[in-house]
Design an enzyme around this catalytic site. Structure first.
Site, mmCIF file in Angstrom:
data_model
loop_
_atom_site.group_PDB
_atom_site.id
_atom_site.type_symbol
_atom_site.label_atom_id
_atom_site.label_comp_id
_atom_site.label_asym_id
_atom_site.label_seq_id
_atom_site.Cartn_x
_atom_site.Cartn_y
_atom_site.Cartn_z
ATOM 1 N N GLY A 1 -3.509 -47.058 13.257
ATOM 2 C CA GLY A 1 -2.523 -46.417 14.195
ATOM 3 C C GLY A 1 -1.493 -47.153 14.665
ATOM 4 O O GLY A 1 -1.696 -48.450 14.549
ATOM 5 N N THR B 1 -5.241 -53.168 18.239
ATOM 6 C CA THR B 1 -5.437 -51.919 18.852
ATOM 7 C C THR B 1 -5.189 -51.890 20.226
ATOM 8 O O THR B 1 -5.381 -52.728 20.951
ATOM 9 C CB THR B 1 -7.001 -51.736 18.848
ATOM 10 O OG1 THR B 1 -7.190 -50.619 19.611
ATOM 11 C CG2 THR B 1 -7.792 -52.824 19.391
ATOM 12 N N ASP C 1 -6.157 -50.043 22.126
ATOM 13 C CA ASP C 1 -7.531 -49.877 22.990
ATOM 14 C C ASP C 1 -8.515 -50.713 23.593
ATOM 15 O O ASP C 1 -9.126 -50.663 24.476
ATOM 16 C CB ASP C 1 -8.441 -49.079 22.114
ATOM 17 C CG ASP C 1 -8.015 -47.417 21.743
ATOM 18 O OD1 ASP C 1 -7.379 -46.970 22.713
ATOM 19 O OD2 ASP C 1 -8.276 -46.938 20.675
#
Lengths: 341, 341, 341, 341
Positions: free
Chosen positions: A10, A125, A127
């Site tokens: 992503g 990431t 996240d």
């Protein structure tokens, strides 16, 4: 030395900063050659690449996205591709490959490394759930975007005397929810690590109104879920956006809280804005350091490792260790956030 | 428990977040009372204070400055004030005092602590030069403001084919210059830790123009200085702004570089905008955690200590140790920045 | 003079700037008294108010929301309330009432004015659809927030080779979609004023991919709808958020475009962030001028009017005229946007 | 049609948006050819140019600076260059030339137009002082940057109990000072149009402290000057930055106010950050419209004109008229700002 670089998975603010840093360190200081593979592992498997020189990375430091493109290739497929990858690496005479990616990418990187390819991974990431590094780049930008949105939403919630349930990214971990919620002074934060009890949550929010406050902000990680049996899912519980998310927690909570509290409640889903655009200064510095140290590791022959931040230092950590487990929000961090609600 | 809190020294984004967090943790979770002293140590010495309750800290998390006011009192004066401070602390029945401040403040805090007062310090400085903590809050905001300005200045420098010398804060250390310079892709960075040679600097910048580039950005920490004998100071070398800065490095460099390179060079002095206004999410989270842990330390009776970030943890460090030495930019960090110029 | 002020309808950046300006101009320059009614018309009907002095408006200029609170009272109910309002106005000895609100509020204001109350209206709407003024405050902030989000989303769309359909506010008019779409360089813009043909839209977006581009951004006003018969609504066509919106155009379009183009398409719904938080400098200046001129009109006895921007001047326009018709996007403005797609 | 475009004068956010819009409208909708001259008039006089196609303007809408480069060529020199320009225009077969620039550029444009060249001007200046248009692009961005800095500085001034004198751009007119000062709630604004009396200014600022306030912000346009005889210039009165500015008003005022008020006063000079970087949405829309309408005017054969905003419309105005006089801040606008101080 000949180095290949690729970005996979992503979108994440800071990808271009890593690419730029790899090229600068390798070309300027070591006299290396760098090539970039297109669209992640796909480019490596298909031999789709181009040379990367200083001019190619001029002006990209602050730009979101990745000049190399990305794709989401499953690690499972990659196993079959080891031989093809090896072939391209041999043909191109590559001495090192630097894949920049998240959990899935690093698992694939580990498979390649174990198969003998000279891999130096760079974790990526928004996240922040890679266990072996204190922080990943992209996370600070995501938290910043979410916090700015929460700052804005607060005045709206207050003027309209509403409960707003703001859904932020985080399917498996609640780092973005925790940090943006703390930064914006949210009144409740729900995260995947700690299934919530809808009664308790409603009580917590309700207590604010009883104390005379006119609004409340709940931050919900997209992967947050109710404790077993605490809440019934209706038909709306299925994925409303597309393939990648399992449910719409903000919409579910909004219905539940409105019903229980008798206050207008509204969902806000921040979505993709959290993962695109100009990285913060923090993320640009971290990404630049990761790129620099990845090149150094390659020159030292430290393969099968990934760059990691520990305190203020960049260190190298075995890939095999890094992909074993997700870094989740520990209970004590959640306690810190809960106090100041 | 009765806790006194004060903010001392220069403005720093995140001060209000600490105050708010202290009040929330103490009042909500421990049932403590909190009072705030006005204008730093001055308030403690003069017994000038007010109660702080939840309503007093509502809505201040994202606000710059400090609701308690600040002042710059010299540690030297404070020694004489120990008895007065002790008197007020006894009169007010305080069980803990949480001073939030930079190097000078923490030295004074250490003197008070050694004199027997129940001190838990919270480090604060946009300069990031406190040795015992990985990062101080305020730094990320300062770097962010400087980076955003550098991003803007780049296009101007390019359109006008100029050298811009951008002076950022940092009288004794170059952390803001290093991080904002790396984040914005500056072409040279000069810091106090490493006196520069004007010939080398001009050569470095000149090399860009020889390579066909049309502009260059130099980031200079305000405390950067030329290597002994490398540059002559003219009359303009004296403080141009007021009392607190020793010289105008950007203006000096701008004159020198224009003369040596034959290119238009302009100084830009970012000044106070770096230390005011809304803190970044990063700084709000760090400040909130510091406040929370300071209250915990007080409840555990850990006095004479200060909060510190180590990796992702907040730990307590002896004040005496924390104020021994400034944290300067290590050579290897500078090397990382230099590569990518 | 005694002046009452109230804010009514949806949140809008700049409301506090108007309130502050009214108080400053009235109190400082005219020696007037100002009172604020709570929660819009509700406060006037129920006589719920408080005095507003300089201290009450200190520090609110840049703050989103409204310190007076707001509510959405229907004009229909207000007719019944004229006598009650008149009673409160007489009891309080008010010489002027300044309601700040959108279309609905101004219609109610007109009813009150025609009933003899001394009304000076101030138009407010992020939608920019009040016919009698070139611009309303709040619009610039909403466009700015949407544009910043679009800037971020572009890099994500590009990295993932996607179509993103971004839904912005605008149930009846497409001003926010038009301006944010132009500002961000969107590749298609759909607005309520011009029902779209789904085939044409898909062809337009598809043409980009045929030309070798890797992504597309479509901006959709929430009130945009397909030309009669051009698209079938499925069950998902009903309101997903709550009571106030009729449908989810972004989700519908995303499904349609994905199917027709064979490209991943994703909806992003910006939602409430567009209407909250710190107003832009533009909106603060406009709001401040509106407040100033509303007080002047009251002192000149010009009632039944509202403030309006014409070119660079603030003028007074009859309320009756202002509420006759919505200001929609004219065809030629749409043509400008379409060219640069 | 063959159209030449150039950007001249100081950097201004939105230049690239005009270039992009000209290319889009001309190439996509009219099938024209567009060429860009390098570095302003210099490129036209020296025949230094390149073709501009859709790919050349991809991704530049939100980028500061100008992809064509700029230079400051004096109109005086241009007179001698008319014949050379005519020669290049004939050789290149140009049907229209679109110069984008400020007052000086437009005066030169007028000379060329009167000499028979097919000129359509586009006004550009962050100073907003072109008489024939309501607003110029670049102004909104400059005001936004200045306002954001002022927002930040307020908390610092308050924490330190200081007077801050913030110098913003505006050598001949006070538009940026007026708008940013109004937007940020500055306590005094000094502009070139209205020489200030230092006694009055000190009295105004002093009154705030007497009323119990702890800080004050004064916004000074760089061209602001004291009323004849109201203030003595010391040696510091000469240009401190370089060649283009006549004096350092913020430093002078800071010394004067500190001495008169007995309060710490500090100058902050915002400088070049006001003219670089990403344009606001407002400026991007205005710039895009100007570019579009310039192409239309060329196709209608309306030469010797420039694009202008009037209300919400773009109209064409004779160049000769546009350059006659500067647009200065009218007294009534200043009165609006003064009230709310």
């Amino acid at each position: 030395m000949r180095i290949g670089v690729l970005t996979s998975g992503g979108d994440c603010p800071g990808l271009n900063a890593v690419i730029r840093s790899v090229v600068h360190r390798a070309v300027v200081d070591h006299g290396d050659e760098v090539i970039g593979f297109h669209d992640g592992w796909k480019g490596l498997l298909e031999g789709d690449h181009r040379p990367l020189d200083l001019d190619d990375v001029a002006g990209i430091l602050a730009r979101g996205g990745t000049i190399l493109g990305s794709s989401r290739v499953q690690p499972g497929h990659l196993v079959d591709g080891v031989e093809r990858a090896k072939g391209h690496v041999a043909d191109l005479g590559l001495d090192a490959i630097i894949p920049i990616g998240g959990e899935g990418t690093l698992k694939a990187a580990n498979i390649f490394a174990e198969a003998g390819l000279p891999i130096v991974g760079v974790p990526k990431t928004i996240d922040n759930d890679i266990a072996s590094t204190d922080v990943t780049f992209g996370f600070d930008t995501a938290v910043g975007v979410a916090t700015e949105a929460l700052d804005r939403l607060k005045t709206t919630a207050e003027s309209h005397q509403r409960v707003l349930i703001v859904e932020v990214m985080g399917r498996h971990t609640g780092w973005i929810a925790l940090h943006s919620g703390m930064a914006a002074g949210a009144h409740a934060i729900v995260v995947p690590e700690r299934p919530f009890d809808i009664e308790e949550l409603a009580a917590r929010v309700g207590a604010r109104f009883e104390a005379g406050k006119r609004f409340a902000i709940v931050v919900a990680a997209e992967g947050a879920k109710p404790r077993e049996g605490s809440m019934e899912f209706d038909e709306g519980g299925r994925d409303m956006y597309g393939h990648e998310r399992f449910a719409g927690i903000a919409r579910q909570l909004s219905g539940e809280l409105e019903r229980r509290l008798g206050k207008e409640a509204r969902p806000v889903i921040l979505g993709h804005v959290q993962r695109g655009g100009t990285p913060t200064a923090y993320d640009r510095v971290l990404a630049t350091r990761f790129g620099w140290h990845a090149v150094e590791a390659a020159h030292r022959g430290e393969f099968g490792m990934l760059t990691a931040l520990r305190g203020t230092d960049i260190v190298m950590v075995p890939l095999a260790e890094a992909v074993k487990t997700l870094k989740t929000v520990p209970t004590e961090r959640y306690a810190e956030a809960e106090t100041v609600l």
